[in-house]
Design an enzyme around this catalytic site. Structure first.
Site, PDB file in Angstrom:
ATOM      1  N   ARG A 161     150.398  21.576 -26.137  1.00 42.80           N
ATOM      2  CA  ARG A 161     149.658  21.987 -25.123  1.00 42.80           C
ATOM      3  C   ARG A 161     148.158  22.018 -25.541  1.00 42.80           C
ATOM      4  O   ARG A 161     147.916  23.163 -26.372  1.00 42.80           O
ATOM      5  CB  ARG A 161     150.045  23.343 -24.331  1.00 42.80           C
ATOM      6  CG  ARG A 161     149.074  23.833 -23.254  1.00 42.80           C
ATOM      7  CD  ARG A 161     149.698  25.204 -22.884  1.00 42.80           C
ATOM      8  NE  ARG A 161     148.394  25.437 -21.753  1.00 42.80           N
ATOM      9  CZ  ARG A 161     147.883  26.805 -22.017  1.00 42.80           C
ATOM     10  NH1 ARG A 161     148.207  27.695 -22.708  1.00 42.80           N
ATOM     11  NH2 ARG A 161     147.115  27.003 -21.061  1.00 42.80           N
TER      12      ARG A 161
ATOM     13  N   ASN B 190     152.066  33.187 -20.023  1.00 41.37           N
ATOM     14  CA  ASN B 190     151.341  33.649 -21.391  1.00 41.37           C
ATOM     15  C   ASN B 190     151.340  35.244 -21.427  1.00 41.37           C
ATOM     16  O   ASN B 190     151.100  35.940 -20.479  1.00 41.37           O
ATOM     17  CB  ASN B 190     149.714  33.584 -21.404  1.00 41.37           C
ATOM     18  CG  ASN B 190     149.502  31.823 -21.194  1.00 41.37           C
ATOM     19  OD1 ASN B 190     150.313  30.967 -20.918  1.00 41.37           O
ATOM     20  ND2 ASN B 190     148.017  31.632 -21.010  1.00 41.37           N
TER      21      ASN B 190
ATOM     22  N   HIS C 206     140.674  25.281 -18.856  1.00 38.15           N
ATOM     23  CA  HIS C 206     140.845  26.493 -19.900  1.00 38.15           C
ATOM     24  C   HIS C 206     139.421  26.960 -19.740  1.00 38.15           C
ATOM     25  O   HIS C 206     138.911  27.210 -21.028  1.00 38.15           O
ATOM     26  CB  HIS C 206     141.532  26.172 -21.221  1.00 38.15           C
ATOM     27  CG  HIS C 206     142.064  27.187 -21.968  1.00 38.15           C
ATOM     28  ND1 HIS C 206     143.338  27.354 -22.202  1.00 38.15           N
ATOM     29  CD2 HIS C 206     141.698  28.393 -22.443  1.00 38.15           C
ATOM     30  CE1 HIS C 206     143.810  28.394 -22.929  1.00 38.15           C
ATOM     31  NE2 HIS C 206     142.714  28.980 -23.007  1.00 38.15           N
TER      32      HIS C 206
ATOM     33  N   GLU D 235     145.257  31.118 -17.403  1.00 32.65           N
ATOM     34  CA  GLU D 235     145.074  32.562 -16.997  1.00 32.65           C
ATOM     35  C   GLU D 235     143.823  32.871 -16.063  1.00 32.65           C
ATOM     36  O   GLU D 235     142.816  33.250 -16.249  1.00 32.65           O
ATOM     37  CB  GLU D 235     144.619  33.087 -18.361  1.00 32.65           C
ATOM     38  CG  GLU D 235     145.730  32.960 -19.270  1.00 32.65           C
ATOM     39  CD  GLU D 235     145.564  33.805 -20.528  1.00 32.65           C
ATOM     40  OE1 GLU D 235     144.568  34.273 -20.886  1.00 32.65           O
ATOM     41  OE2 GLU D 235     146.555  34.049 -21.403  1.00 32.65           O
TER      42      GLU D 235
ATOM     43  N   GLU E  43     152.104  30.438 -23.931  1.00 37.87           N
ATOM     44  CA  GLU E  43     151.099  31.060 -25.060  1.00 37.87           C
ATOM     45  C   GLU E  43     152.007  32.486 -25.481  1.00 37.87           C
ATOM     46  O   GLU E  43     152.285  33.381 -24.857  1.00 37.87           O
ATOM     47  CB  GLU E  43     149.629  31.498 -24.447  1.00 37.87           C
ATOM     48  CG  GLU E  43     148.859  30.236 -24.522  1.00 37.87           C
ATOM     49  CD  GLU E  43     147.431  30.671 -24.105  1.00 37.87           C
ATOM     50  OE1 GLU E  43     147.070  32.049 -24.473  1.00 37.87           O
ATOM     51  OE2 GLU E  43     146.673  30.173 -23.734  1.00 37.87           O
TER      52      GLU E  43
ATOM     53  N   TYR F  20     150.937  38.423 -24.317  1.00 33.47           N
ATOM     54  CA  TYR F  20     150.620  39.056 -25.619  1.00 33.47           C
ATOM     55  C   TYR F  20     150.951  40.593 -25.821  1.00 33.47           C
ATOM     56  O   TYR F  20     151.558  40.843 -26.716  1.00 33.47           O
ATOM     57  CB  TYR F  20     149.076  39.005 -25.744  1.00 33.47           C
ATOM     58  CG  TYR F  20     148.761  37.508 -25.871  1.00 33.47           C
ATOM     59  CD1 TYR F  20     148.707  36.805 -27.306  1.00 33.47           C
ATOM     60  CD2 TYR F  20     148.330  36.690 -24.930  1.00 33.47           C
ATOM     61  CE1 TYR F  20     148.237  35.695 -27.513  1.00 33.47           C
ATOM     62  CE2 TYR F  20     148.002  35.451 -25.230  1.00 33.47           C
ATOM     63  CZ  TYR F  20     147.865  34.902 -26.430  1.00 33.47           C
ATOM     64  OH  TYR F  20     147.827  33.608 -26.491  1.00 33.47           O
TER      65      TYR F  20
HETATM   66  C1  FCB Z   1     144.601  34.038 -24.329  1.00 31.63           C
HETATM   67  C2  FCB Z   1     143.809  32.737 -24.192  1.00 31.63           C
HETATM   68  C3  FCB Z   1     143.552  31.604 -25.346  1.00 31.63           C
HETATM   69  C4  FCB Z   1     143.533  32.755 -26.400  1.00 31.63           C
HETATM   70  C5  FCB Z   1     144.423  33.610 -26.671  1.00 31.63           C
HETATM   71  C6  FCB Z   1     144.465  34.841 -27.790  1.00 31.63           C
HETATM   72  O1  FCB Z   1     144.277  34.839 -23.122  1.00 31.63           O
HETATM   73  O2  FCB Z   1     144.429  31.781 -23.030  1.00 31.63           O
HETATM   74  O3  FCB Z   1     142.496  30.970 -25.145  1.00 31.63           O
HETATM   75  O4  FCB Z   1     142.043  33.319 -26.393  1.00 31.63           O
HETATM   76  O5  FCB Z   1     144.309  34.610 -25.379  1.00 31.63           O
END
Ligand code: FCB
Length: 442
Positions: free
Chosen positions: A79, A289, A123, A168, A351, A291
């Site tokens: 990607r 995505n 992006h 995002e 992600e 985290y």
């Molecule tokens: C996400 C973004 C990516 C990178 C990661 C750590 O929010 O999409 O570009 O910065 O975080």
């Protein structure tokens, strides 16, 4: 430490993700115009280490070496994002073929190595000329975005295996237009809502533009953060619902045909007749995505926000100080299924990854056991969601390479591959070998 791992379906898509401004460099090559991130990074005080993406990982010139790294990793998909200002240096008009040539070469190189190209159209690197005309606050940017999508599809539509319209949109709205910590650096708080609607409209128009060229399947990559309540009162629960609506539902509800959630309460005059149908154009895949979750409790009296964000204690933390909570990914995937039911398309985790202060040892090797543990935990979480019946068909690690991490500049390393920015030397970390062994199972 070994990590016993479950076995994924044979056709599961294994990939890694990057984005244009974070790795390409070559900021003025072949007619590329400036984007809002060039402007922002070159403004004093915006980036913690004063760096810019002018050179980044020089991927523009080293893409063949980077595709060889992908091939060595054994992934079936890559990607990447296409820089709008390479294709339309001023955000309008005919395609700059010299800019598209780069992606043409990249796509062919990927296919030559058996790697599926997965292309994100936006992006965050909006052409500066469009920002000067109001950017995503201006409804016209949605139309411009669909025109750009058409130009890219005309050139690459025969070879890209999955299109992702936006990356995002929530983060681009909140950090870029609400809080001013990302480009374009606006601090509008809740007045940033037009940026949500116009991005979604641009997404819907781009879906039509891609399909009109026979270019599919099509997806969007949303950022999600499940809420963890830090208190048990009714006020805490209401605060949690308000945050959830903003972060997790504002974009996904209208995309999946439910219209906007009521909680954020933005001006309905923004939404014209027919807009919600455009936005709800069917998509083939939902990109997720993830985290970390967000800790929420009721806001203090007089706060401008209907919630308060609180740190989540008791978890290991990455170099970004983000808590490591693999269960949050499983909970999120189950929540999406429960919330949207039959309206939910198959999910790909587009992600997932972590930053650590990875340093080569005296022999030049880079050991990153924390990243291996992170990925193992998050892959197990995905597997649990699949076992519970959620259709998850792929997982992309953020990121292939250490790269330029937005406002954090070069201070946060997310790669499976270490990059020495002075020499551009690439060194696969121990997580690279570990991930390869997950992808290529005996
Ligand atoms: C996400 C973004 C990516 C990178 C990661 C750590 O929010 O999409 O570009 O910065 O975080």
């Amino acid at each position: 430490m070994t990590h016993p791992m479950p076995v994924f379906p044979a056709d599961f898509r294994w990939g890694v993700s990057t984005s244009a401004y974070q790795i390409e460099g070559a900021a003025a090559a072949d007619g590329r115009g400036p984007s809002i991130w060039d402007t922002f990074a070159h403004s004093p005080g915006r980036i913690v280490d004063g760096s810019t993406g002018d050179e980044a990982c020089d991927h523009y010139h080293r893409y063949a070496e980077d595709v060889a790294l992908l091939a060595g990793l054994g992934v079936s998909a890559y990607r990447f994002s296409i820089a709008w200002p390479r294709v339309q240096p001023t955000g309008a008009g005919p395609a700059n073929q010299a800019g598209l040539d780069f992606y043409d070469r990249l796509v062919d190189e990927l296919l030559g190595h058996g790697v599926d190209p997965v292309a994100t159209l936006f992006h965050w690197d909006l052409p500066q000329a469009l920002e000067d005309a109001g950017g995503w606050l201006n409804r016209d940017t949605a139309t411009r975005f669909a025109e750009y999508a058409d130009l890219v599809a005309a050139r690459l539509g025969d070879r890209v295996k999955l299109w992702i319209t936006l990356n995002e949109p929530f983060i681009h709205m909140s950090l870029g237009h609400g809080m001013g910590v990302h480009a374009p650096g606006r601090m509008l708080l809740f007045d940033a809502f037009p940026v949500a609607h116009h991005q979604l409209l641009g997404h819907g128009l781009a879906v039509s533009a891609l399909r009109a060229r026979g270019s599919s399947p099509v997806a969007i990559a949303n950022n999600y953060s499940p809420v963890r309540l830090a208190g048990g009162t009714d006020a805490d629960r209401a605060a949690g619902a308000a945050y959830d609506a903003l972060h997790n539902r504002l974009f996904t509800d209208p995309l999946l045909g439910l219209g906007y959630p009521e909680e954020p309460g933005f001006d309905p005059a923004l939404v014209r007749d027919g807009d919600l149908d455009v936005i709800a154009a069917p998509i083939d895949v939902l990109g997720v995505n993830y985290y970390n979750p967000t800790g929420i409790r009721a806001a203090e009296e007089g706060s401008p926000l209907p919630f308060e964000i609180v740190p989540l204690d008791g978890y290991p933390r990455t170099a970004f100080d983000w808590p490591v909570v693999p269960d949050g990914l499983r909970d999120l995937l189950l929540q999406l299924r429960d919330r949207y039911g039959a309206a939910l398309p198959p999910i790909q985790v587009t992600e997932s990854g972590c930053a650590y202060d990875d340093v080569p040892d005296a022999d030049g090797r880079v050991a990153d056991p924390e990243r291996i543990a992170y990925l193992a935990g998050h892959l197990r979480a995905v597997h649990e969601a699949i076992a519970a019946g959620v259709e998850v068909t792929g997982y992309f690690v953020w990121s292939l390479l250490d790269n330029w991490e937005w406002a954090e500049g070069f201070t946060k390393r997310f790669g499976l591959v270490h990059v020495d920015y002075a020499t551009q030397r690439r060194t696969p970390k121990s997580s690279y070998a570990w991930f390869r062994d997950q992808v290529i199972r005996p």
